[in-house]
Design a protein around this motif. Structure first.
Motif, PDB file in Angstrom:
ATOM      1  N   GLY A   1       0.810  -1.213   0.000  1.00 52.32           N
ATOM      2  CA  GLY A   1       0.000   0.000   0.000  1.00 52.32           C
ATOM      3  C   GLY A   1       0.838   1.255   0.000  1.00 52.32           C
ATOM      4  N   ALA A   2       0.155   2.387   0.196  1.00 54.10           N
ATOM      5  CA  ALA A   2       0.820   3.688   0.151  1.00 54.10           C
ATOM      6  C   ALA A   2       1.866   3.817   1.252  1.00 54.10           C
ATOM      7  N   LYS A   3       1.588   3.254   2.422  1.00 58.61           N
ATOM      8  CA  LYS A   3       2.543   3.353   3.531  1.00 58.61           C
ATOM      9  C   LYS A   3       3.856   2.665   3.183  1.00 58.61           C
ATOM     10  N   LYS A   4       3.762   1.455   2.637  1.00 57.02           N
ATOM     11  CA  LYS A   4       4.959   0.697   2.269  1.00 57.02           C
ATOM     12  C   LYS A   4       5.722   1.401   1.158  1.00 57.02           C
ATOM     13  N   LEU A   5       5.008   1.881   0.137  1.00 60.45           N
ATOM     14  CA  LEU A   5       5.650   2.578  -0.973  1.00 60.45           C
ATOM     15  C   LEU A   5       6.335   3.847  -0.480  1.00 60.45           C
ATOM     16  N   ALA A   6       5.686   4.573   0.419  1.00 63.02           N
ATOM     17  CA  ALA A   6       6.269   5.807   0.960  1.00 63.02           C
ATOM     18  C   ALA A   6       7.561   5.516   1.717  1.00 63.02           C
ATOM     19  N   GLN A   7       7.558   4.443   2.495  1.00 67.39           N
ATOM     20  CA  GLN A   7       8.763   4.067   3.246  1.00 67.39           C
ATOM     21  C   GLN A   7       9.902   3.694   2.309  1.00 67.39           C
ATOM     22  N   ASP A   8       9.583   2.903   1.294  1.00 70.94           N
ATOM     23  CA  ASP A   8      10.621   2.416   0.393  1.00 70.94           C
ATOM     24  C   ASP A   8      11.219   3.531  -0.462  1.00 70.94           C
ATOM     25  N   LEU A   9      10.360   4.471  -0.917  1.00 69.82           N
ATOM     26  CA  LEU A   9      10.831   5.555  -1.778  1.00 69.82           C
ATOM     27  C   LEU A   9      11.194   6.817  -1.000  1.00 69.82           C
ATOM     28  N   LYS A  10      10.962   6.755   0.333  1.00 71.50           N
ATOM     29  CA  LYS A  10      11.269   7.900   1.212  1.00 71.50           C
ATOM     30  C   LYS A  10      10.513   9.159   0.759  1.00 71.50           C
ATOM     31  N   ILE A  11       9.207   8.985   0.578  1.00 72.42           N
ATOM     32  CA  ILE A  11       8.324  10.089   0.223  1.00 72.42           C
ATOM     33  C   ILE A  11       7.148  10.071   1.181  1.00 72.42           C
ATOM     34  N   SER A  12       6.288  11.085   1.097  1.00 76.13           N
ATOM     35  CA  SER A  12       5.132  11.131   1.984  1.00 76.13           C
ATOM     36  C   SER A  12       4.106  10.079   1.575  1.00 76.13           C
ATOM     37  N   LYS A  13       3.276   9.703   2.536  1.00 71.37           N
ATOM     38  CA  LYS A  13       2.238   8.719   2.245  1.00 71.37           C
ATOM     39  C   LYS A  13       1.265   9.269   1.208  1.00 71.37           C
ATOM     40  N   ARG A  14       0.970  10.576   1.270  1.00 72.95           N
ATOM     41  CA  ARG A  14       0.062  11.179   0.303  1.00 72.95           C
ATOM     42  C   ARG A  14       0.643  11.115  -1.108  1.00 72.95           C
ATOM     43  N   ALA A  15       1.945  11.410  -1.216  1.00 72.05           N
ATOM     44  CA  ALA A  15       2.596  11.345  -2.523  1.00 72.05           C
ATOM     45  C   ALA A  15       2.598   9.905  -3.053  1.00 72.05           C
TER      46      ALA A  15
END
Length: 219
Positions: free
Chosen positions: A46-60
């Protein structure tokens, strides 16, 4: 769009990055970001995992996921249908007829429910990819016997075949391996799969050991 990217013969992740970013050329970093996004989204991150991996905000990250599915709407619809089917039937059936059954979670909108839905789609993808490779392996095995070749098909690694090749048969085995993999969508018709029309491409590598393999080029 995804099928067209595959059919182009270009590296699939490069093609998809161009589509997603609306660019004629992409950098290695942009390709890698797209590849990472593809696998994470396909297999249920989900967005949380993607945000962590890419070091971006959850919204982004959520915007990236939404943009991805707006670009590849057919893929979105297929995933949603797979999830709906497993919620209704507690099972998934692959194109080759294999059935995986699931235990109903207490709630579908929960980590347990999300896991079942993710695994239902993963089963369709992973099991089908393996069976496509099996069809190629059966064809190769028969050809090795038919042609009286000394080389051996020794194992499978996911969607790859590994050969122990006699030095005199390198060109023959390379062509046989490539042909069997790239015609797999025709071979699977012998196993009841009639509507698999995805163009397949195959790389051939050769070396004295696994660590030293290089891309094969005919003599």
């Amino acid at each position: 769009k995804m099928l067209a990217a595959i059919a182009s013969g270009e590296d699939i992740h490069t093609s998809m990055a161009k589509i997603l970013l609306s660019k004629d050329e992409v950098t290695k970093e942009e390709r890698q970001s797209c590849k990472h996004r593809t696998f994470l989204i396909l297999y249920g991150g989900g967005a949380k995992k993607l945000a962590q991996d890419l070091k971006i905000s959850k919204r982004a990250a959520q915007i990236m996921i939404d943009d991805y599915f707006e670009t590849f709407t057919g893929l979105r619809d297929y995933i949603q249908k797979t999830h709906a089917d497993v919620r209704a039937d507690l099972r998934v059936k692959t194109p080759f007829g294999f059935v995986r059954r699931f235990t109903k979670p207490d709630q579908w909108d929960s980590p347990e429910g999300w896991t079942v839905q993710r695994q239902s789609f993963n089963t369709n993808v992973q099991s089908t990819a393996v069976c496509v490779t099996y069809a190629s392996m059966i064809f190769v095995h028969r050809e090795l016997i038919k042609q009286g070749l000394k080389s051996k098909l020794i194992k499978q690694v996911h969607d790859s075949m590994v050969f122990d090749v006699h030095p005199d048969e390198i060109d023959i085995i390379a062509e046989l391996a490539r042909r069997s993999m790239e015609s797999a969508c025709l071979l699977v018709r012998d196993y009841g799969v009639k509507d698999m029309n995805v163009p397949l491409h195959s790389d051939v590598e050769i070396g004295d050991n696994w660590a030293d393999v290089q891309e094969y080029t005919p003599a």
